[in-house]
Design an enzyme around this catalytic site. Structure first.
Site, mmCIF file in Angstrom:
data_model
loop_
_atom_site.group_PDB
_atom_site.id
_atom_site.type_symbol
_atom_site.label_atom_id
_atom_site.label_comp_id
_atom_site.label_asym_id
_atom_site.label_seq_id
_atom_site.Cartn_x
_atom_site.Cartn_y
_atom_site.Cartn_z
ATOM 1 N N CYS A 34 27.696 29.315 -5.597
ATOM 2 C CA CYS A 34 26.456 28.716 -6.102
ATOM 3 C C CYS A 34 25.868 29.470 -7.282
ATOM 4 C CB CYS A 34 25.415 28.665 -4.985
ATOM 5 S SG CYS A 34 25.038 30.295 -4.352
ATOM 6 N N CYS A 103 26.006 31.493 2.177
ATOM 7 C CA CYS A 103 24.819 32.206 1.694
ATOM 8 C C CYS A 103 24.676 33.564 2.386
ATOM 9 C CB CYS A 103 23.567 31.378 1.944
ATOM 10 S SG CYS A 103 23.711 29.678 1.393
#
Ligand code: FES
Length: 142
Positions: A34, A103
Site C-alpha cells: 500500500c 498492515c
C-alpha cells in the site's frame, strides 16, 4: 463488526505514539502493498527495550497493530522482541480482517530493522534468517 473492540481501542487511543529524541535505534520500513510507512524508535538499556515509540503514515489497522506491538515489546529483552510476529500482534488484537493482515507486518518489520541495526552497530552476532527481507522503501531510505 469488521474490527474487534481491541482494534478500535488501539486505533482511537494508540499507545506509544511519538518520537524518542535520543533513540538508540530507529527502524523505518514501507509496506510494498500500500506504500504506507512505519518508523519505530527504540531505547535500549542492558539488552532490554527500555522505551519504544512509533510514528506511522498508515491506516487504522497499521496504527492499532503498532500500538499493540509496542506494548508487547516494552520492557522485554531484545531476543524476545525479535520473536514478535505480526500473527501474534493480530491475535492480541482479537484478529484483523484478512485483507488487513498485511498492515500488521509493518510494525514487526520496523522493530526487526531497528534491532538488526543495533546488533550490527554493537557487533552482536545474529542469524540472518531471523530477519524479514528489507522492503524497497527501506532500501531507498538508506
Ligand atoms: Fe497500508 Fe494498512 S493499508 S498499512
Amino acid at each position: 463488526m469488521l474490527y474487534s473492540e481491541k482494534v478500535m481501542n488501539h486505533f482511537m487511543h494508540p499507545r506509544n505514539v511519538g518520537v524518542i529524541e535520543d533513540a538508540d535505534e530507529i527502524g523505518e520500513v514501507g509496506n510494498a502493498k500500500c506504500g504506507d510507512i512505519m518508523k519505530i524508535y527504540l531505547k535500549i538499556e542492558d539488552g532490554i527495550v527500555a522505551d519504544v515509540r512509533f510514528e506511522t503514515f498508515g491506516c487504522g489497522s497499521a496504527i492499532a497493530s503498532s500500538s499493540m506491538a509496542t506494548e508487547m515489546i516494552r520492557g522485554k529483552p531484545l531476543s524476545q522482541a525479535m520473536e514478535l510476529t505480526n500473527k501474534a500482534v493480530a491475535e492480541a488484537l482479537d484478529g484483523l480482517p484478512a485483507h488487513k493482515l498485511h498492515c500488521s507486518v509493518l510494525a514487526e518489520e520496523a522493530i526487526k530493522a531497528a534491532i538488526r541495526d543495533y546488533y550490527d552497530k554493537n557487533q552482536i552476532p545474529y542469524d540472518l534468517v531471523e530477519f524479514p527481507e528489507e522492503s524497497c522503501a527501506n532500501c531507498q531510505a538508506e
